[in-house]
Motif scaffolding. Structure first.
Motif, PDB file in Angstrom:
ATOM      1  N   VAL A  46       0.992  -1.049   0.084  1.00  0.00           N
ATOM      2  CA  VAL A  46       0.177   0.118  -0.036  1.00  0.00           C
ATOM      3  C   VAL A  46       0.837   1.417   0.141  1.00  0.00           C
ATOM      4  CG1 VAL A  46      -1.934   1.137   1.211  1.00  0.00           C
ATOM      5  CG2 VAL A  46      -1.747  -1.347   1.377  1.00  0.00           C
ATOM      6  N   ASP A  47       0.248   2.278  -0.737  1.00  0.00           N
ATOM      7  CA  ASP A  47       1.142   3.549  -0.714  1.00  0.00           C
ATOM      8  C   ASP A  47       1.524   4.051   0.661  1.00  0.00           C
ATOM      9  OD1 ASP A  47       1.005   6.746  -1.053  1.00  0.00           O
ATOM     10  OD2 ASP A  47       2.111   5.991  -2.481  1.00  0.00           O
ATOM     11  N   GLU A  50       2.407   6.885   1.850  1.00  0.00           N
ATOM     12  CA  GLU A  50       1.856   8.363   2.274  1.00  0.00           C
ATOM     13  C   GLU A  50       0.410   8.151   2.391  1.00  0.00           C
ATOM     14  OE1 GLU A  50       3.173  11.151   2.731  1.00  0.00           O
ATOM     15  OE2 GLU A  50       4.992  10.398   2.473  1.00  0.00           O
ATOM     16  N   LYS A  51      -0.314   7.241   1.802  1.00  0.00           N
ATOM     17  CA  LYS A  51      -1.538   6.828   1.975  1.00  0.00           C
ATOM     18  C   LYS A  51      -2.015   6.272   3.489  1.00  0.00           C
ATOM     19  CE  LYS A  51      -5.626   4.453   0.301  1.00  0.00           C
ATOM     20  NZ  LYS A  51      -6.053   3.455  -1.024  1.00  0.00           N
TER      21      LYS A  51
END
Length: 393
Positions: free
Chosen positions: A253-254, A256-257
């Motif tokens: 998963v990203d 930053e997200k």
């Protein structure tokens, strides 16, 4: 409980266990592996009618794995289970509830009435202590009102098989359909299951909300700890454990997200994180206790534990079969991952990762069959575990 089954569970000699993961409709993947194993064992024993309940002395499952385990333990062939499972999925994962159907508080995504009806058809009034269950059976569920994980077994010498005190009932009296329903009560998908345990009710949710979503290590503990009734001997030629997954994939998963995630986002993500850790902890412990021909790399630091062994000698022969819902990637060194190419587009593969897409049953079964052909070999099953091979412990 028949004397024949009690004798089987208590007799000396090699013992064989089958553990089936939870995973919703993705349980169809495990059926592809089971089909291959059943065919191989029939050929090996020269018996076209051999059932997995004839070979395995203890079959255990969690959630969807509990449904399959109970079907196998009550004498169904894998081909029968495949047919039943295909029909079952479409009925239990039918139309979702809407908030307006059940008021302002949405407690579950699906009505559990179809699931209850189908389990009644499959298991009728069979109780956990009935002779209709032809081998050892373990169904894992999470008791929500006490936060404890229950491994409900049909061994007549189990501590809670008989009532613990006057006014209560023992495990032998639980309806199999209710026990299985308890194990499949996945939070947000279905409402919890209440079971009458005598002078009070217990409330159960899906056993996947515990370390036992992959029930393999739980079965090993059942087989060997003194507090449980089996007391089976350990050793690479005395204890076989076959563990089957319901499909996985690489989770990235990203960053930053994730760093910017809100409370709702974390609430949705944390259970998956914990279930992933539980699965790999099962893998690590069982590979640490065995010299497994199916050992996988736990992570880039630990490796596959090829040079590690917790005990002076292996405590069991351990096999783990899992499929990956992704296409093979190219490694950093330019080699290709040891995964078969799946005959599906990316959109279909993404859909197969969800646990309630009943329309994906055929594709998921196909994935299981593809991986079974690639992963399972006759050499994985030592002849020491052939039926009739072990006369003494």
């Amino acid at each position: 409980m028949s004397q024949q089954l009690l004798s089987r569970l208590s007799s000396p000699g090699p013992k064989r266990m089958l553990a089936l993961d939870g995973g919703g409709i993705r349980g169809a993947i495990s059926l592809g592996f089971l089909e291959k194993i059943e065919t191989m064992l029939r050929e090996r024993h020269g018996n076209p009618n051999l059932l997995l309940c004839d070979y395995f002395d203890l079959i255990g499952g969690t959630s969807t794995g509990a449904i399959i385990a109970a079907l196998l333990a009550t004498g169904r062939s894998v081909s029968e289970v495949i047919q039943l499972y295909g029909e079952l999925g479409g009925k239990i994962f039918g139309d979702k509830f809407s908030v307006f159907q059940i008021g302002s508080k949405l407690k579950a995504n699906y009505d559990d009435k179809p699931l209850q009806e189908e389990l009644l058809k499959l298991f009728g009034d069979i109780r956990l202590g009935d002779d209709a269950i032809r081998t050892g059976l373990c169904v894992n569920a999470k008791r929500a009102d006490t936060f404890s994980t229950w491994a409900m077994i049909n061994h007549p010498k189990a501590k809670y098989f008989e009532p613990a005190k006057a006014g209560e009932i023992g495990n032998k009296d639980y309806f199999l359909r209710e026990v299985v329903r308890a194990s499949t009560a996945a939070p947000t998908y279905f409402l919890p299951q209440r079971i009458d345990i005598g002078n009070r009710q217990a409330v159960f949710i899906d056993g996947g909300v515990s370390m036992a979503n992959n029930p393999a290590f739980q079965l090993f503990l059942l087989a060997t700890l003194k507090g449980f009734p089996f007391h089976w001997e350990t050793g690479a030629d005395k204890l076989l454990l076959v563990s089957i997954g319901t499909g996985t994939y690489t989770k990235v998963v990203d960053a930053e997200k994730m760093a910017d995630s809100n409370m709702l986002g974390w609430a949705a993500t944390v259970p998956d994180m914990l279930m992933e850790d539980a699965t790999y902890q099962n893998q690590l412990l069982l590979q640490y206790l065995s010299k497994s021909p199916t050992a996988i790399e736990i992570d880039s630091e630990i490796g596959d534990l090829h040079g590690d062994l917790l005990t002076p000698a292996p405590m069991l022969h351990y096999l783990r079969y899992q499929a990956y819902l992704e296409q093979p990637k190219t490694n950093r060194d330019g080699t290709q991952e040891d995964k078969p190419h799946l005959p599906f587009d990316d959109k279909t593969i993404l859909k197969m990762r969800e646990m309630d897409k009943a329309e994906m049953v055929d594709q998921l079964l196909q994935v299981g069959r593809i991986y079974a052909q690639r992963r399972i070999t006759d050499q994985h099953f030592p002849k020491a575990f052939d039926l009739g091979s072990g006369k003494t412990a």
